[in-house]
Design a protein around this motif. Structure first.
Motif, PDB file in Angstrom:
ATOM      1  N   GLU A 100       0.352   5.042  -1.064  1.00  0.00           N
ATOM      2  CA  GLU A 100       1.416   4.777  -0.090  1.00  0.00           C
ATOM      3  C   GLU A 100       0.855   4.678   1.321  1.00  0.00           C
ATOM      4  OE1 GLU A 100       5.595   6.832   1.497  1.00  0.00           O
ATOM      5  OE2 GLU A 100       4.508   7.670  -0.228  1.00  0.00           O
ATOM      6  N   LEU A 101      -0.029   5.581   1.657  1.00  0.00           N
ATOM      7  CA  LEU A 101      -0.617   5.577   3.004  1.00  0.00           C
ATOM      8  C   LEU A 101      -1.427   4.300   3.240  1.00  0.00           C
ATOM      9  CD1 LEU A 101      -2.181   8.644   4.735  1.00  0.00           C
ATOM     10  CD2 LEU A 101      -3.249   6.404   4.941  1.00  0.00           C
ATOM     11  N   LEU A 102      -2.232   3.907   2.258  1.00  0.00           N
ATOM     12  CA  LEU A 102      -3.064   2.714   2.421  1.00  0.00           C
ATOM     13  C   LEU A 102      -2.221   1.444   2.450  1.00  0.00           C
ATOM     14  CD1 LEU A 102      -6.109   3.619   0.122  1.00  0.00           C
ATOM     15  CD2 LEU A 102      -6.023   3.610   2.617  1.00  0.00           C
ATOM     16  N   THR A 103      -1.111   1.454   1.725  1.00  0.00           N
ATOM     17  CA  THR A 103      -0.208   0.306   1.770  1.00  0.00           C
ATOM     18  C   THR A 103       0.390   0.151   3.158  1.00  0.00           C
ATOM     19  OG1 THR A 103       0.336   0.570  -0.574  1.00  0.00           O
ATOM     20  CG2 THR A 103       1.859  -0.724   0.766  1.00  0.00           C
ATOM     21  N   ASP A 104       0.809   1.264   3.738  1.00  0.00           N
ATOM     22  CA  ASP A 104       1.374   1.230   5.092  1.00  0.00           C
ATOM     23  C   ASP A 104       0.330   0.861   6.138  1.00  0.00           C
ATOM     24  OD1 ASP A 104       3.775   1.974   4.018  1.00  0.00           O
ATOM     25  OD2 ASP A 104       3.572   4.112   4.533  1.00  0.00           O
ATOM     26  N   PHE A 105      -0.935   1.097   5.812  1.00  0.00           N
ATOM     27  CA  PHE A 105      -2.002   0.835   6.787  1.00  0.00           C
ATOM     28  C   PHE A 105      -2.142  -0.658   7.093  1.00  0.00           C
ATOM     29  CE2 PHE A 105      -6.530   0.462   8.046  1.00  0.00           C
ATOM     30  CZ  PHE A 105      -6.508   1.335   9.134  1.00  0.00           C
ATOM     31  N   GLU A 106      -1.570  -1.495   6.250  1.00  0.00           N
ATOM     32  CA  GLU A 106      -1.643  -2.943   6.486  1.00  0.00           C
ATOM     33  C   GLU A 106      -1.063  -3.306   7.849  1.00  0.00           C
ATOM     34  OE1 GLU A 106      -0.087  -7.131   4.449  1.00  0.00           O
ATOM     35  OE2 GLU A 106       0.435  -5.191   3.569  1.00  0.00           O
ATOM     36  N   ASN A 107       0.018  -2.651   8.214  1.00  0.00           N
ATOM     37  CA  ASN A 107       0.645  -2.929   9.510  1.00  0.00           C
ATOM     38  C   ASN A 107      -0.250  -2.523  10.677  1.00  0.00           C
ATOM     39  OD1 ASN A 107       3.001  -3.912   8.274  1.00  0.00           O
ATOM     40  ND2 ASN A 107       3.812  -1.816   8.059  1.00  0.00           N
TER      41      ASN A 107
END
Length: 313
Positions: A19-26
């Motif tokens: 979840e954290l790495l997915t949000d890191f895209e932004n």
């Protein structure tokens, strides 16, 4: 103070990390460099926690204990140092491994030590050990050596002696531990981590006649990288000219057994410090060569008996 890894549910930790790495895209698209770095700190913590939790053992809270539990699952197998970094959850895993070896008596060898030994051996140790990298580790046994901490203290005192050569330091250490198994790691340490330690150890056996046994030169039951000075006595000068490769072949042909009395190292104990020697069939003084065909395996007791009977070579 560095953050300690915590033990948790591996699946929950994995989900949080994803979840954290997915949000890191932004953050990659719009945040500043420093903000991007700061946002990855929790990911680094989660990754360490996930590695530390893979053992699923709540009792192994300390990194050193987790590393030991992992090694004990794979005794005799080469382990990459980065595996131990993951399971320990720390970057200072090498320090913990040293503590396991020095303070707690676990028989661990490193790729550095194997490399030094290979450079001075005519034969390799087998495909797996021959391919060890410097930052690889191998746990030789699941049994602790209770005397290890004391020996390392002795080693530390000897290595500080400035007036002794590397060879003399190694000999002094052996003579402080007659009849005891010592590891290549210990000898490397005594030699101030100089790679010549393996060559100097061989010279003590082949050129100076000290009965230092290894797996391939008289004590086949020893683990790779372990040594034993079985007796505090030098061999006669004429026995020091036999090459290790020849001596090894003679011992293997005779099944590491005295051809006079049948003694072998299955019967060895510190109170009866026998060892195997190679005896010249045609006397050395009469031109007998150091060849497999002219040598026979005897224990040192039977070897001495033959000499007393006039069979001096």
């Amino acid at each position: 103070m560095a953050r300690r890894s915590s033990i948790g549910d591996p699946e929950a930790l994995r989900s949080s990390l994803v979840e954290l790495l997915t949000d890191f895209e932004n953050h990659l698209k719009s945040s500043s460099l420093r903000q991007q770095v700061r946002e990855l700190i929790p990911a680094n913590h989660l990754l360490r926690d996930l590695g530390s939790s893979l053992l699923r053992d709540e009792s192994a809270k300390a990194a050193r204990e987790r590393i030991l539990r992992y090694l004990l699952k794979y005794v005799g197998e080469v382990i990459d140092g980065e595996e131990l970094m993951v399971i320990g959850g720390i970057s200072e895993y090498a320090r913990r491994i040293r503590e396991l070896r020095v303070e707690h008596g676990w028989k661990l060898i490193t790729g550095y030590t194997v490399k030094d030994m290979k450079a001075d051996e005519e034969n390799g140790f087998g495909e797996e050990l021959d391919s060890m990298k410097p930052d690889d580790y191998l746990l030789l046994s699941d049994e602790q050596d209770r005397d290890a901490a004391y020996r390392w203290n002795v080693a530390n005192e000897i290595r500080k002696e400035k007036d002794l050569s590397v060879r003399d330091k190694i000999l002094k250490y052996f003579r402080s531990n007659v009849g005891k198994e010592v590891s290549g790691e210990e000898l490397r340490y005594v030699a101030n981590n100089k790679s010549e330690w393996a060559r100097r150890t061989r010279e003590l056996r082949t050129e100076y006649g000290w009965p230092i046994m290894t797996q391939s030169t008289g004590m086949p039951e020893l683990a790779v990288s372990m040594y034993v000075l079985v007796e505090d006595r030098q061999a006669p000068e004429h026995d020091r000219t036999i090459k290790d490769a020849v001596r090894r072949e003679v011992y293997m042909r005779d099944e590491h057994t005295c051809q006079d009395c049948g003694w072998n190292h299955n019967k060895w104990n510190p109170s009866d410090p026998r060892h195997l020697e190679a005896h010249h069939i045609k006397h050395h003084v009469d031109g007998g060569e150091n060849t497999v065909g002219n040598l026979v395996t005897l224990c040192n007791i039977c070897h001495d008996k033959r000499h007393r009977k006039g069979e001096n070579d």
